[in-house]
Design an enzyme around this catalytic site. Structure first.
Site, PDB file in Angstrom:
ATOM      1  N   CYS A 232       0.990  -1.458  -0.253  1.00  0.00           N
ATOM      2  CA  CYS A 232      -0.121   0.117   0.186  1.00  0.00           C
ATOM      3  C   CYS A 232       0.781   1.471   0.042  1.00  0.00           C
ATOM      4  CB  CYS A 232      -0.840   0.029   1.008  1.00  0.00           C
ATOM      5  SG  CYS A 232       0.013   0.054   2.581  1.00  0.00           S
TER       6      CYS A 232
ATOM      7  N   HIS B 185      -1.665   1.688   7.126  1.00  0.00           N
ATOM      8  CA  HIS B 185      -2.483   1.206   5.486  1.00  0.00           C
ATOM      9  C   HIS B 185      -2.401   3.034   4.814  1.00  0.00           C
ATOM     10  CE1 HIS B 185      -4.296   0.171   2.200  1.00  0.00           C
ATOM     11  NE2 HIS B 185      -5.005   0.419   2.307  1.00  0.00           N
TER      12      HIS B 185
ATOM     13  N   ASP C 180      -8.017   3.147  -3.892  1.00  0.00           N
ATOM     14  CA  ASP C 180      -7.207   2.313  -3.217  1.00  0.00           C
ATOM     15  C   ASP C 180      -6.581   1.092  -4.380  1.00  0.00           C
ATOM     16  OD1 ASP C 180      -5.379   0.918  -1.502  1.00  0.00           O
ATOM     17  OD2 ASP C 180      -7.219   0.774   0.086  1.00  0.00           O
TER      18      ASP C 180
END
Length: 286
Positions: free
Chosen positions: A81, A119, A133
């Site tokens: 991420c 995250h 995302d």
């Protein structure tokens, strides 16, 4: 571009947008609109694997946009991420999108506020705010409007809901699904992101240190590798395959994800031990 965008991370960079677009195989219009955002989002998760090979192998991992760009675009590898959304957010900002980095907490519902910062996600402002995302295991295919509801990312469903304490919660798997992350629509605490990044690349209890992972989309087919186990999800069905040798795992990394792990032989005992923890009833092939 508003100051709140540039102040996050995307200052004047000398990276090559055309090279990034080539890396994700995108040849469409380059405009700051919803259609382009969704097309770029889908292209990224279908071209760049989510993966933690460097973390799992204990190789140095740097929290910087330039390092992430070099890995994903320069070397043709994947990322997790902090890397995937850093590069994606930079590319969006170069195109002209208003982008905000979000510090999120995966499994905050169970872990509490200690999860915050584990995250990185993105908020993109158009006629309304959208959650983007590409780094949540490649499960989200397109931008999601920041409002309560369910969206289809076949073979996965996503649901966004408000929490009682004022956060947004994204559920992977539909309303009430246990795998989720929480966030507020405000600029990320970059110091907290850095601290959580450091913990996840160094602490033996970090899931990224413990489990070799890779995930990627191919249209509505979703490939998820955890150590020796490859699960392939398709609308209405799924399959599982266990790799019995380092050679078999190497072939899957190459053929499915376009990845190479040079230390696979040395990592194999660790991968096998973790397999027994994750899948105690799975022996050889399924």
């Amino acid at each position: 571009m508003p100051d709140w965008v540039r102040s996050c991370i995307y200052r004047a960079m000398t990276l090559d947008l055309a090279a990034y677009l080539k890396r994700i195989g995108y040849t469409g219009p380059v405009r700051a609109d919803l259609e382009t955002l969704n097309a770029l989002h889908a292209a990224h998760v279908n071209a760049v694997p989510f993966e933690n090979l460097d973390v799992h192998a204990g190789r140095p991992v740097t929290l910087s946009l330039e390092a992430a760009y070099e890995e994903i675009v320069g070397q043709g590898k994947g990322g997790w991420c902090y890397e995937m959304n850093a590069v994606f957010g930079w590319a969006l900002s170069e195109i002209g999108f208003e982008v905000l980095r979000l510090g999120a907490g995966v499994r905050r519902e169970a872990l509490g506020d200690e999860a915050m910062g584990n995250h990185l996600a993105l908020l993109v402002r158009l006629e309304r705010d959208y959650l983007a995302d590409v780094g949540f295991g490649s499960s989200q295919v397109h931008a999601i409007a920041l409002e309560e509801g369910v969206s289809d990312h076949a073979p996965v469903r996503m649901a966004i809901a408000r929490t009682d304490d004022g956060y947004w919660r994204l559920h992977e798997g539909g309303p009430g699904a246990t795998f989720s992350y929480d966030f507020r629509a405000e600029p990320a605490d970059e110091a907290l992101l850095a601290a959580r990044h450091e913990w996840q690349i160094t602490d033996p209890n970090s899931i990224f240190c413990k489990t070799l992972s890779a995930k990627i989309r191919r249209g509505t087919t979703y490939y998820m590798l955890r150590g020796r186990m490859l699960e392939t999800q398709m609308p209405g069905r799924s399959t599982q395959q266990v790799m019995d040798t380092p050679e078999e795992l190497s072939a899957v990394l190459d053929e499915v994800f376009g990845l190479e792990e040079p230390e696979l032989e040395a990592l194999w005992p660790k991968i096998c031990a973790r397999h027994k923890q994750l899948f105690p009833h799975a022996g050889g092939r399924l």
